[in-house]
Write an enzyme that holds these catalytic residues in place. Sequence first.
Site, PDB file in Angstrom:
ATOM      1  N   ASN A 422       2.660  -1.756   4.361  1.00 57.32           N
ATOM      2  CA  ASN A 422       2.214  -2.900   3.592  1.00 57.32           C
ATOM      3  C   ASN A 422       2.526  -2.713   2.106  1.00 57.32           C
ATOM      4  O   ASN A 422       2.012  -1.789   1.468  1.00 57.32           O
ATOM      5  CB  ASN A 422       0.704  -3.102   3.752  1.00 57.32           C
ATOM      6  N   GLU A 423       3.414  -3.545   1.587  1.00 54.78           N
ATOM      7  CA  GLU A 423       3.664  -3.745   0.154  1.00 54.78           C
ATOM      8  C   GLU A 423       4.210  -2.524  -0.580  1.00 54.78           C
ATOM      9  O   GLU A 423       4.255  -2.514  -1.817  1.00 54.78           O
ATOM     10  CB  GLU A 423       2.408  -4.255  -0.561  1.00 54.78           C
ATOM     11  N   MET A 424       4.682  -1.524   0.120  1.00 55.16           N
ATOM     12  CA  MET A 424       5.136  -0.324  -0.574  1.00 55.16           C
ATOM     13  C   MET A 424       6.561  -0.457  -1.108  1.00 55.16           C
ATOM     14  O   MET A 424       6.875   0.071  -2.185  1.00 55.16           O
ATOM     15  CB  MET A 424       4.979   0.888   0.340  1.00 55.16           C
ATOM     16  N   SER A 470       6.332  -4.946   4.512  1.00 48.44           N
ATOM     17  CA  SER A 470       5.891  -6.327   4.325  1.00 48.44           C
ATOM     18  C   SER A 470       5.303  -6.449   2.934  1.00 48.44           C
ATOM     19  O   SER A 470       4.315  -5.776   2.622  1.00 48.44           O
ATOM     20  CB  SER A 470       4.841  -6.702   5.377  1.00 48.44           C
ATOM     21  N   HIS A 489       4.800 -12.269   0.514  1.00 46.80           N
ATOM     22  CA  HIS A 489       3.381 -12.301   0.189  1.00 46.80           C
ATOM     23  C   HIS A 489       3.233 -13.202  -1.029  1.00 46.80           C
ATOM     24  O   HIS A 489       3.739 -12.878  -2.114  1.00 46.80           O
ATOM     25  CB  HIS A 489       2.847 -10.902  -0.104  1.00 46.80           C
TER      26      HIS A 489
END
Length: 819
Positions: A422-424, A470, A489
């Site tokens: 997630n978001e890395m 993501s 996102h």
Amino acid sequence: MILQSLAGAWQFRQAGTEEWLPAQVPGGVHTDLLALGLIPDPFVGDNELAVQWVAESDWEYWLRFEVGAELLDEERVFLVCDGLDTLAEVTLNGQPVGRTDNMFRQCRWGVGALLVEGQNELLIHFASPVAYISERQAARPLQGPGQCIQGGSHLRKAPSQFGWDWGPQLPPIGIWRDIRLEATSTARLEEVHLRQHHLGGEVAVSATVTLERWQEVDLRVTLRLTAPDGRVQQAELGLASGAMEGVVSLTVADPQLWWPNDYGTQPLYQVEVVLIDGEALRDQRTFQVGLRTLELRQEPDSHGTSFTFVVNGVPIFAKGANWIPADSFPTRISDAQIEHLIASSAQAHMNMLRVWGGGFYEEERFYDACDRHGILVWQDFIFSCSTYPDAPAFFESVRIEATQNVQRLRHRASLALWCGNNEMEWGWVEWGWDRPENLSLKRAYDRVFHHLLPEICAQEDPDRPYWPSSPSSDVPFHDPNSVLAGDTHNWLVWHHNLPFAAYREHPSRFVSEFGFQSLPCFETIRAYADEADWNMTSYVMEHHQRNAAGNSKMVTYMTDHFRLPKAFRPLVGLTQLLQAEAMRVGVEHWRRNRDCTSGALYWQLNDCWPVASWASIDYFGRWKALQYAARRFFAPVLLSAEDCDTLVTLHVTNDTNARWSGTARWSLETLDGEVLRSGEQPVEAGPASSVSLDPLALADEVGEDTRREVVLVYELWQGDNRLSLGIVPFVASKHLKLAEPELSTVLRETQGEMVLEITARRLARFVWLALEGADVIFSDNVFDLPAGRTHAVRFTAPEGWSAEQVQDALRVHSLIDSF
């Protein structure tokens, strides 16, 4: 084969103390202390702060158990721990067995030589996760979210347990999943890989079995498949002495296909794989399987590159939310809670949940429920918003963790995608992580998410797509939040403070996160805040708000849309109305433009404690306004309005596999119901399509002197059945000249359910129903009711309640009651 459970009553103590206390396994230190009354409820007030010492301490769990001769007669005996959280050292009868530092993996240790007939003693020492990460963080700082105990990514433990912008800092410690002895002889099933091959209307189901052997004898493997109607098929494979692997398969001639929610039914087959030595059962595995094909279609088009899930050849518009752990203390999550949350998702027409990478890989019961209810699962690996170590031991731990969990879940009909984190990637590109001193950490990121994890998925689950992060554009370290490819996102609304209409400027291919906060339901607030704290800026209310300036953002947006409320309780409701409206604007836009966008998963479905958050269902399972709104804006056939001041275009979006025919009716009318102009238009919408109707130019009727007094009412009809109703105001709700709507109600009981008919004399914005003293899910709630319309709402009365009790407890409010 003999299984002996070691779950149940244990004892525990703080390391270094003498007194052993009763414990429950699976369980954890916090919940055991809470059951004994030794700590206050961490979810009430600011008690979280008073229990920080728990995770800062070391703990021990101890069990005395009996072992019989029959179990010891087997050739191999294993101690199997499905989940130890997290820094655990295991000893049996005073002898070391093993250690682990990863809560996400199963540990299996041979213990036959350590067991004795009669009484045995098992001791598990748990070291403090807080002390561990603090020491590692001091030596090698890693990036992480600001709301957390820093350094959490040094440890393979659920990241959000150290705190998040919606969660408390309460890292659990303990035996959090099943623990048992497994004894067998000759051989065991080390791995079973079920696969499906669809061809010509038939499905070949195969099981590739891998053995662990101790005897060179002939064995048999049986594959038994039971159809939803009870019919049984069976195939058998012989494995000669020395054979370590084999494939057994059978063909389903008339398969019943599994479909996502609202696209069809969810028939499930039961599969059993049995290993037999002569007449002796040596091992067995059972699975729940849905027969279906799935692909992630990424093809060039006029908008960039598509990102569309395709099930059984049918492109799916993914509708749903992000899932977080359902409790900060996962061992007290009940089967009923899981069923309620997944069933609520299906009732709101969702077909996908994203298991977010800051939590944990869920238990079987979660995926069982998703299989039953037709909820596809976007499964993140458990990495989120942080940099991670670059040590060889870390890579090896991740390899074992990922392999085990892919093997555990790959047979699931609901499982749609593996996602690296997630978001890395976003963090490396845009959050300032990419600095010279972090070069080795960036190389570690590349190794894990662009090599190790995709290679594991290709090897262990080649029938399912892998996605690196993501959001991601699928080009490493390039424009990860692109609107042209991959998933996005969208936090323009909320974090960037833009108005709801900003969603319409974001033509994403797949929106996997977007959200807006609200307060939890009032009865939930009562569970953690005394009446003296019922104020948006009170100490306790702000303690239960973990997003910086979150309460201020809600008030700021509130002044844009609504009049300030007269009391705290209506303020709670207004925050939920804002949340519902924000999500409605975004989802309706993306669904209108389904030729570009193929999914909308809002942040988030659920809560892990009672808190102000982005959830649509609060910690106690109560539906917020957003959950009811989702039931409308995720409906398979949707009528929505694209408004640009006085120019309004209605759209019908059809997500079904069939052509849809009906009628769209509209009426420009005063708040009192006087019709100024009206019309209707027949609608033909093909499968998986969105059609726009004739634009409505209303400038002649809606001027500066009238816009506060008129609304556009739009309705979708099929025959004599009104499917939906909505309104377009031409000013913010705070400026509408609302008057008392004079709502009238008629309550009746029909075939075991209550039916409430509500009629408005004047426009009622956001009619809100409740039963005082009970939690009820209504068929519809928090809806607009224009003048002269009647709306019927169905619900089940609380058990034991009479119609008279329901009538007395019924509360009906609308927006005007808030100010």
